[in-house]
Write a protein that holds these residues in place. Structure first.
Motif, PDB file in Angstrom:
ATOM      1  N   THR A  91       0.476  -1.144  -0.066  1.00 15.35           N
ATOM      2  CA  THR A  91      -0.257   0.350  -0.002  1.00 15.35           C
ATOM      3  C   THR A  91       0.813   1.088  -0.064  1.00 15.35           C
ATOM      4  O   THR A  91       0.872   2.269  -0.836  1.00 15.35           O
ATOM      5  CB  THR A  91      -0.600  -0.270   1.075  1.00 15.35           C
ATOM      6  N   MET A  92       1.729   1.398   0.527  1.00 12.83           N
ATOM      7  CA  MET A  92       2.671   2.825   0.526  1.00 12.83           C
ATOM      8  C   MET A  92       3.598   2.552  -0.675  1.00 12.83           C
ATOM      9  O   MET A  92       3.571   3.901  -1.095  1.00 12.83           O
ATOM     10  CB  MET A  92       3.855   2.088   2.046  1.00 12.83           C
ATOM     11  N   ARG A  93       4.356   1.475  -0.917  1.00  8.25           N
ATOM     12  CA  ARG A  93       4.581   2.011  -2.703  1.00  8.25           C
ATOM     13  C   ARG A  93       3.678   2.165  -3.419  1.00  8.25           C
ATOM     14  O   ARG A  93       3.952   2.816  -4.372  1.00  8.25           O
ATOM     15  CB  ARG A  93       5.280   0.767  -2.540  1.00  8.25           C
ATOM     16  N   ALA A  94       2.351   1.740  -3.286  1.00  2.15           N
ATOM     17  CA  ALA A  94       1.165   1.530  -4.124  1.00  2.15           C
ATOM     18  C   ALA A  94       1.092   3.265  -4.198  1.00  2.15           C
ATOM     19  O   ALA A  94       0.605   4.004  -5.551  1.00  2.15           O
ATOM     20  CB  ALA A  94       0.064   0.888  -4.217  1.00  2.15           C
ATOM     21  N   ARG A  95       0.874   3.710  -3.591  1.00  5.49           N
ATOM     22  CA  ARG A  95       0.262   5.222  -3.047  1.00  5.49           C
ATOM     23  C   ARG A  95       1.753   6.818  -3.501  1.00  5.49           C
ATOM     24  O   ARG A  95       1.267   7.560  -3.717  1.00  5.49           O
ATOM     25  CB  ARG A  95       0.187   5.615  -1.412  1.00  5.49           C
ATOM     26  N   ALA A  96       2.867   5.609  -3.618  1.00  8.01           N
ATOM     27  CA  ALA A  96       3.441   6.707  -3.990  1.00  8.01           C
ATOM     28  C   ALA A  96       4.089   6.783  -5.071  1.00  8.01           C
ATOM     29  O   ALA A  96       4.289   7.647  -6.095  1.00  8.01           O
ATOM     30  CB  ALA A  96       5.445   5.861  -3.153  1.00  8.01           C
ATOM     31  N   LEU A  97       3.469   5.830  -6.218  1.00  8.71           N
ATOM     32  CA  LEU A  97       3.923   4.998  -7.570  1.00  8.71           C
ATOM     33  C   LEU A  97       2.892   5.631  -8.100  1.00  8.71           C
ATOM     34  O   LEU A  97       3.247   6.430  -8.674  1.00  8.71           O
ATOM     35  CB  LEU A  97       3.881   3.488  -7.156  1.00  8.71           C
ATOM     36  N   ASP A  98       1.805   5.875  -7.454  1.00  8.10           N
ATOM     37  CA  ASP A  98       0.681   6.440  -8.140  1.00  8.10           C
ATOM     38  C   ASP A  98       0.734   7.926  -8.398  1.00  8.10           C
ATOM     39  O   ASP A  98       0.052   8.695  -8.793  1.00  8.10           O
ATOM     40  CB  ASP A  98      -0.461   5.687  -8.231  1.00  8.10           C
ATOM     41  N   ASN A  99       1.099   8.727  -7.859  1.00  5.05           N
ATOM     42  CA  ASN A  99       1.342   9.772  -7.654  1.00  5.05           C
ATOM     43  C   ASN A  99       2.423  10.564  -7.331  1.00  5.05           C
ATOM     44  O   ASN A  99       2.574  11.957  -7.297  1.00  5.05           O
ATOM     45  CB  ASN A  99       0.335  10.385  -6.052  1.00  5.05           C
ATOM     46  N   GLY A 124       8.184  -1.317  10.250  1.00  8.77           N
ATOM     47  CA  GLY A 124       7.853  -1.571   9.255  1.00  8.77           C
ATOM     48  C   GLY A 124       7.622  -0.057   8.576  1.00  8.77           C
ATOM     49  O   GLY A 124       7.687   0.056   7.393  1.00  8.77           O
ATOM     50  N   SER A 125       8.023   1.179   9.329  1.00  5.13           N
ATOM     51  CA  SER A 125       8.123   2.479   8.899  1.00  5.13           C
ATOM     52  C   SER A 125       8.862   2.517   8.184  1.00  5.13           C
ATOM     53  O   SER A 125       9.947   1.748   7.791  1.00  5.13           O
ATOM     54  CB  SER A 125       8.717   2.969  10.278  1.00  5.13           C
ATOM     55  N   CYS A 126       8.376   2.865   6.840  1.00  8.07           N
ATOM     56  CA  CYS A 126       9.573   3.688   5.358  1.00  8.07           C
ATOM     57  C   CYS A 126       9.109   4.637   4.544  1.00  8.07           C
ATOM     58  O   CYS A 126       8.367   5.383   5.661  1.00  8.07           O
ATOM     59  CB  CYS A 126       9.388   2.159   4.555  1.00  8.07           C
ATOM     60  N   ILE A 127      10.279   5.057   4.077  1.00  5.63           N
ATOM     61  CA  ILE A 127      10.340   5.634   2.817  1.00  5.63           C
ATOM     62  C   ILE A 127       9.773   4.997   1.525  1.00  5.63           C
ATOM     63  O   ILE A 127      10.953   4.478   1.145  1.00  5.63           O
ATOM     64  CB  ILE A 127      11.406   6.588   3.292  1.00  5.63           C
ATOM     65  N   VAL A 128       9.402   5.688   1.069  1.00  7.48           N
ATOM     66  CA  VAL A 128       9.176   5.743  -0.206  1.00  7.48           C
ATOM     67  C   VAL A 128       9.279   6.277  -1.436  1.00  7.48           C
ATOM     68  O   VAL A 128       8.851   7.489  -1.600  1.00  7.48           O
ATOM     69  CB  VAL A 128       7.759   4.168  -0.757  1.00  7.48           C
ATOM     70  N   ASP A 129      10.145   6.151  -2.564  1.00  7.07           N
ATOM     71  CA  ASP A 129      10.980   7.169  -3.229  1.00  7.07           C
ATOM     72  C   ASP A 129       9.455   7.535  -5.064  1.00  7.07           C
ATOM     73  O   ASP A 129       8.958   6.503  -4.821  1.00  7.07           O
ATOM     74  CB  ASP A 129      12.237   7.055  -4.359  1.00  7.07           C
TER      75      ASP A 129
END
Ligand SMILES: NC(=O)CCC(=O)C(=O)O
Length: 259
Positions: free
Chosen positions: A181-189, A211-216
């Motif tokens: 979900t975190m990757r998808a929100r980063a990717l689709d926006n 699992g705190s994370c930062i996605v580019d």
């Protein structure tokens, strides 16, 4: 950070982590969802504070002391009879520049897994939160909000290039849905997306997934925690946002008239 029943202890721990992060050069710092209150309907009202309360005052004074932007995770906020799950954001002078009241309340009932009904005690907010910084606009939302892609698209269309999500998934939905979900929100926006979870506390009333994370903006993790207490760091490069958006013009290729 792990939650605690002792608010003073939580504040001391938050301060220690924030000072350490700032000492290591962090300019924008975020705490997790409900970091100063056990994540349970039994405690939200008991721990709730007004906007003029000690936690907001505490966060504001750290932000101004350190000269950083602070996304204050979320806390239970009382306003009249209503309790909200609210994230206050502060500028480098400690001014409140954003106040996000969780819009989508976490009401789920998964067979053989978790049941949680935030709406038993909390009231939903209505407004989107996008704050201004000298770097770019930053969107702020809270946990279950992330399940609603339209909300994040709206932030991106409002100019957000970074989105920060204080959150606390659990041991049913976390393993299944957190990373994707975190990757998808980063990717689709095509934004940098940072999600901050409490550490797991086996003794607490709610088992956070962590699992705190930062996605580019390309959808790659640039930093990822496990379930234990820690600070994660990431560099945000606004040119990367522009470059990804130019090469893969998703936001421009929308056919709104057909949706
Ligand atoms: N605190 C929350 O909103 C939890 C959301 C969650 O776990 C989910 O799966 O969504």
């Amino acid at each position: 950070m792990k939650g605690s029943f002792n608010k003073k202890e939580s504040m001391q721990k938050a301060e220690k982590f924030i000072r350490e992060a700032a000492g290591n050069g962090a300019e924008i710092i975020s705490l997790p969802e409900m970091w100063n209150c056990p994540y349970s309907n039994d405690y939200f009202r008991k721990y709730a504070e007004k906007e003029s309360g000690e936690t907001v005052e505490f966060l504001s004074s750290i932000a101004s002391d350190l000269g950083i932007y602070l996304i204050g995770g979320s806390i239970p906020e009382i306003d009249g009879e209503d309790v909200f799950n609210t994230s206050f954001s502060f500028d480098r002078k400690g001014n409140i520049i954003g106040k996000h009241r969780k819009v989508h309340l976490f009401d789920i009932d998964v067979k053989g897994g978790i049941r949680f009904m935030e709406s038993d005690t909390l009231t939903a907010g209505h407004d989107m939160t996008v704050i201004d910084t000298e770097y770019c606009k930053i969107g702020v939302a809270i946990c279950y909000d992330v399940r609603f892609p339209e909300w994040f698209r709206k932030m991106a269309l409002s100019g957000a290039k970074v989105i920060i999500l204080p959150a606390a998934f659990n041991l049913t939905t976390g393993p299944a849905h957190w990373d994707i979900t975190m990757r998808a929100r980063a990717l689709d926006n095509q934004v940098y997306f940072a999600a901050n979870s409490p550490a797991r506390d086996e003794a607490g009333p709610y088992q956070a997934y962590g699992g705190s994370c930062i996605v580019d903006p390309w959808g790659r993790f640039i930093s990822h925690a496990d379930e234990r207490e820690c600070i994660i760091y990431g560099d945000v490069d606004i040119e990367t946002v522009e470059s990804v958006r130019q090469q893969l013009p998703l936001l421009k290729h929308r056919r709104e008239e057909l949706y």
